[in-house]
Write an enzyme that holds these catalytic residues in place. Structure first.
Site, mmCIF file in Angstrom:
data_model
loop_
_atom_site.group_PDB
_atom_site.id
_atom_site.type_symbol
_atom_site.label_atom_id
_atom_site.label_comp_id
_atom_site.label_asym_id
_atom_site.label_seq_id
_atom_site.Cartn_x
_atom_site.Cartn_y
_atom_site.Cartn_z
ATOM 1 N N LYS A 9 4.742 -11.038 -22.171
ATOM 2 C CA LYS A 9 3.491 -10.091 -21.386
ATOM 3 C C LYS A 9 2.692 -10.984 -22.595
ATOM 4 C CE LYS A 9 1.452 -7.501 -18.383
ATOM 5 N NZ LYS A 9 1.440 -6.261 -17.540
ATOM 6 N N LYS A 67 5.586 -14.010 -18.462
ATOM 7 C CA LYS A 67 4.024 -14.068 -17.728
ATOM 8 C C LYS A 67 3.226 -13.938 -18.207
ATOM 9 C CE LYS A 67 2.532 -10.098 -15.950
ATOM 10 N NZ LYS A 67 2.024 -8.814 -15.146
HETATM 11 C C1 PBG Z 1 0.310 -3.823 -15.648
HETATM 12 C C2 PBG Z 1 0.887 -5.279 -14.570
HETATM 13 C C3 PBG Z 1 0.005 -5.776 -14.469
HETATM 14 C C4 PBG Z 1 0.417 -7.429 -13.634
HETATM 15 C C5 PBG Z 1 2.127 -6.461 -13.105
HETATM 16 N N1 PBG Z 1 2.001 -5.436 -14.099
HETATM 17 C C6 PBG Z 1 -1.944 -6.116 -14.962
HETATM 18 C C7 PBG Z 1 -1.863 -6.122 -16.052
HETATM 19 O O1 PBG Z 1 -0.818 -5.973 -17.520
HETATM 20 O O2 PBG Z 1 -3.079 -5.269 -16.396
HETATM 21 C C8 PBG Z 1 0.104 -8.658 -13.427
HETATM 22 C C9 PBG Z 1 0.071 -9.127 -12.280
HETATM 23 C C10 PBG Z 1 -0.874 -10.128 -11.467
HETATM 24 O O3 PBG Z 1 -1.886 -10.482 -12.305
HETATM 25 O O4 PBG Z 1 -0.150 -10.725 -10.658
HETATM 26 N N2 PBG Z 1 1.742 -3.067 -15.375
#
Ligand code: PBG
Length: 337
Positions: free
Chosen positions: A204, A261
């Site tokens: 991520k 991601k």
């Molecule tokens: C946070 C989380 C995020 C997303 C899913 N879980 C955002 C972040 O890390 O601030 C992003 C999903 C998206 O942008 O569609 N735990």
């Protein structure tokens, strides 16, 4: 008059592109409704679905409406949903305490969905950002300058067990703390939840593409910012080897599915992960990817349907076995014919 120009060619690849039937015969990647996981946002109360300005067509539902949406998705052949709660600011604190509330919104939601649509795979996010005033995925260190890894994992582990008890099929830790997959696996097993699976947000990245999601769950606005710097835990977008090292750790610690991601700007990472593991690989087409396609389509600059299809096809072609996407429902409608 000279004779028409003719190449003496053995290979004419265009023979395989002559018409739609031939093209379908040699098609290598095909999207189906079963490829998708629908992310859904839930809020407390009985209010009408709430729009999210930067994510046209995506709504925050109350539990009753969310259950209806889950039924519709299951009927369309979408196998799974990923649930995200949005809490009112008054329920947030610096420690994200509401994440361990025995009657938490997310737990009530999971129970309602599993009761109404037992065959639908339900996944929940394991991270503290919807629950903390500062919007970070964990609790802060004493100096307030960083997220405390081990103290955060201690909370996430309890959160995962609560979710498992509520009946979730997959917990999906999205926090990027070190060692959390192994700690969660051990805790789930110790509590008797050997069948609760883990989808790791394994690679991520600290991405600008999460902006609209932070509006959706209110993590940035609670923190009084539109930008949250998560670079001490999420991956540097510049780093490919480091992403593979993270994925290897999650696999070794017991993750059942490994996720990359965002998706569209990280197709090389999806391909690398696909080749590095035998586990299923998921990719998350995040909020910013969705927003970008919608914005360009609204300007009349891109065709929404074709861009949507191509963006998802590319993610699958890169090696994703499943895709979390806000387009899940409409894609399932289109693909079902
Ligand atoms: C946070 C989380 C995020 C997303 C899913 N879980 C955002 C972040 O890390 O601030 C992003 C999903 C998206 O942008 O569609 N735990």
């Amino acid at each position: 008059m000279s004779a028409p120009f003719k190449l003496d060619l053995t290979h004419r690849p265009r023979r395989l592109r002559r018409n739609a039937t031939v093209r379908s015969l040699v098609e290598e990647t095909i999207l189906t409704p079963a490829d998708f996981i629908a992310p859904l946002f839930v809020v407390d109360g009985k209010g009408a679905p709430e729009p999210i300005s930067s994510m046209p067509g995506v709504l925050r539902y109350n539990i009753t409406d969310l259950v209806k949406e889950c039924r519709a998705l299951a009927k369309l052949g979408v196998p799974a949903v990923a649930l995200f709660p949005k809490l009112a600011v008054k329920f947030k604190d610096d420690a994200g305490s509401a994440a361990l509330d025995a009657d938490a919104l997310i737990l009530r939601t999971v129970k309602a969905v599993k009761k109404a649509v037992p065959g639908l795979v339900v996944m929940t996010d394991i991270a503290l950002d919807p629950y903390t005033t500062h919007g970070h995925d964990g609790v802060l260190t004493a100096d307030g300058l960083d997220v405390d890894n081990d103290a955060t994992v201690e909370i996430l582990v309890k959160m995962a067990v609560l979710h498992a008890r509520a009946g979730v099929d997959f917990v999906a830790p999205s926090d990027m703390m070190d060692g959390r997959i192994g700690a969660i696996r051990r805790a789930l097993d110790a509590a008797g939840f050997t069948q609760t699976a883990i989808m790791g947000y394994s690679a991520k990245f600290a991405s600008a593409y999460y902006g609209p999601f932070r509006e959706a769950v209110g993590s940035a606005s609670a923190a009084g910012t539109h930008h949250l710097d998560k670079r001490t835990y999420q991956l540097n977008p510049a780093n490919r080897r480091e992403a593979l090292a993270e994925v290897a750790l999650d696999e070794a610690e017991g993750a059942d599915i490994l996720m990359v991601k965002p998706a569209g700007a990280y197709l090389d990472i999806i391909r690398d992960v696909r080749e590095a593991t035998r586990k299923p690989v998921a990719a998350y087409q995040v909020s910013g990817e969705y927003a970008q396609i919608h914005a360009a389509a609204k300007m009349g600059w891109l065709d929404l349907e074709r861009t949507r299809h191509e963006s998802l096809l590319a993610i699958k072609r890169a090696g994703a076995d499943m895709i979390l996407t806000y387009f899940a429902k409409e894609m399932a409608v289109v693909l079902k014919g």
